[in-house]
Design an enzyme around this catalytic site. Structure first.
Site, PDB file in Angstrom:
ATOM      1  N   ASP A   1       0.731  -1.323  -0.076  1.00  0.00           N
ATOM      2  CA  ASP A   1       0.033  -0.117   0.005  1.00  0.00           C
ATOM      3  C   ASP A   1       0.794   1.133  -0.137  1.00  0.00           C
ATOM      4  OD1 ASP A   1      -3.185   0.534   0.998  1.00  0.00           O
ATOM      5  OD2 ASP A   1      -1.931   2.167   1.007  1.00  0.00           O
ATOM      6  N   ILE A   2       0.507   2.135  -0.758  1.00  0.00           N
ATOM      7  CA  ILE A   2       1.151   3.464  -0.647  1.00  0.00           C
ATOM      8  C   ILE A   2       1.257   4.106   0.610  1.00  0.00           C
ATOM      9  CG2 ILE A   2      -0.428   4.949  -1.770  1.00  0.00           C
ATOM     10  CD1 ILE A   2       1.446   5.899  -4.124  1.00  0.00           C
TER      11      ILE A   2
ATOM     12  N   HIS B   1     -10.623  -5.173  -3.168  1.00  0.00           N
ATOM     13  CA  HIS B   1      -9.156  -5.386  -2.805  1.00  0.00           C
ATOM     14  C   HIS B   1      -9.154  -5.915  -1.169  1.00  0.00           C
ATOM     15  CE1 HIS B   1     -10.241  -1.159  -2.698  1.00  0.00           C
ATOM     16  NE2 HIS B   1      -9.442  -1.029  -1.071  1.00  0.00           N
TER      17      HIS B   1
HETATM   18  P1  5GP Z   1      -9.779   1.320   0.489  1.00  0.00           P
HETATM   19  O1  5GP Z   1      -9.682   2.678   1.239  1.00  0.00           O
HETATM   20  O2  5GP Z   1     -10.480   1.581  -0.890  1.00  0.00           O
HETATM   21  O3  5GP Z   1     -10.116   0.101   1.154  1.00  0.00           O
HETATM   22  O4  5GP Z   1      -8.391   1.231   0.077  1.00  0.00           O
HETATM   23  C1  5GP Z   1      -7.528   1.566  -0.927  1.00  0.00           C
HETATM   24  C2  5GP Z   1      -6.076   1.629  -0.614  1.00  0.00           C
HETATM   25  O5  5GP Z   1      -5.284   1.872  -1.729  1.00  0.00           O
HETATM   26  C3  5GP Z   1      -5.657   2.720   0.614  1.00  0.00           C
HETATM   27  O6  5GP Z   1      -5.083   1.998   1.626  1.00  0.00           O
HETATM   28  C4  5GP Z   1      -4.709   3.640  -0.399  1.00  0.00           C
HETATM   29  O7  5GP Z   1      -3.699   4.007   0.526  1.00  0.00           O
HETATM   30  C5  5GP Z   1      -4.312   2.533  -1.591  1.00  0.00           C
HETATM   31  N1  5GP Z   1      -3.954   3.245  -2.642  1.00  0.00           N
HETATM   32  C6  5GP Z   1      -4.463   4.263  -3.538  1.00  0.00           C
HETATM   33  N2  5GP Z   1      -3.932   4.472  -4.369  1.00  0.00           N
HETATM   34  C7  5GP Z   1      -2.836   3.797  -4.476  1.00  0.00           C
HETATM   35  C8  5GP Z   1      -1.669   3.765  -5.367  1.00  0.00           C
HETATM   36  O8  5GP Z   1      -1.419   4.286  -6.260  1.00  0.00           O
HETATM   37  N3  5GP Z   1      -0.870   2.696  -5.123  1.00  0.00           N
HETATM   38  C9  5GP Z   1      -0.848   1.849  -4.133  1.00  0.00           C
HETATM   39  N4  5GP Z   1       0.429   0.977  -3.990  1.00  0.00           N
HETATM   40  N5  5GP Z   1      -1.585   2.168  -3.198  1.00  0.00           N
HETATM   41  C10 5GP Z   1      -2.665   2.803  -3.304  1.00  0.00           C
END
Ligand code: 5GP
Length: 114
Positions: free
Chosen positions: A31-32, A100
């Site tokens: 995760d970034i 995810h």
């Molecule tokens: P959600 O909030 O949708 O459950 O999780 C999305 C996750 O994707 C977040 O933890 C966010 O930090 C990660 N994320 C968003 N954009 C990117 C990216 O471009 N690269 C990576 N490696 N992680 C990302």
């Protein structure tokens, strides 16, 4: 708020990611913006926007992703415990509209979750 599907761009290698595992069905990368010492995202290659859109046809895929998550946890040494999180839709905090699994480890986690 749900953003564009940036994970499709990671799948197509249009944008870079720190990929730690991939096979025919899924891809895993760091995760970034990590919320724990280990914070890996595991995504299906198949475009599924969110968890409540999964169907019977996805049983093998989802079972496989769970096995992959457990293997990655072992490989990354978070054998004392880890947490798997799937945020479904905006109220649960989903920001990227592509199914995810968050694999989190390397620290203690509270319960109930926030
Ligand atoms: P959600 O909030 O949708 O459950 O999780 C999305 C996750 O994707 C977040 O933890 C966010 O930090 C990660 N994320 C968003 N954009 C990117 C990216 O471009 N690269 C990576 N490696 N992680 C990302």
């Amino acid at each position: 708020m749900l953003s564009e599907n940036i994970f499709l761009k990671i799948l197509s290698k249009e944008i870079p990611a720190n990929v730690i595992y991939e096979d025919d069905l899924c891809l895993a990368f760091h995760d970034i913006s990590p919320m724990a010492p280990v914070h890996v995202l595991l995504i299906p290659r198949k475009e599924i926007r969110t968890h409540d859109l999964i169907g019977e046809e996805d049983v093998t895929l989802l079972g496989h992703m769970h096995i992959v998550a457990a293997r990655i946890a072992a490989r990354l040494g978070i054998t004392e415990g880890y947490r798997l999180v799937v945020n479904c839709r905006e109220r649960a905090g989903q920001t990227v509209p592509h199914l995810h699994m968050h694999l989190l480890g390397g620290r203690d986690f509270g319960w109930p979750p926030g």
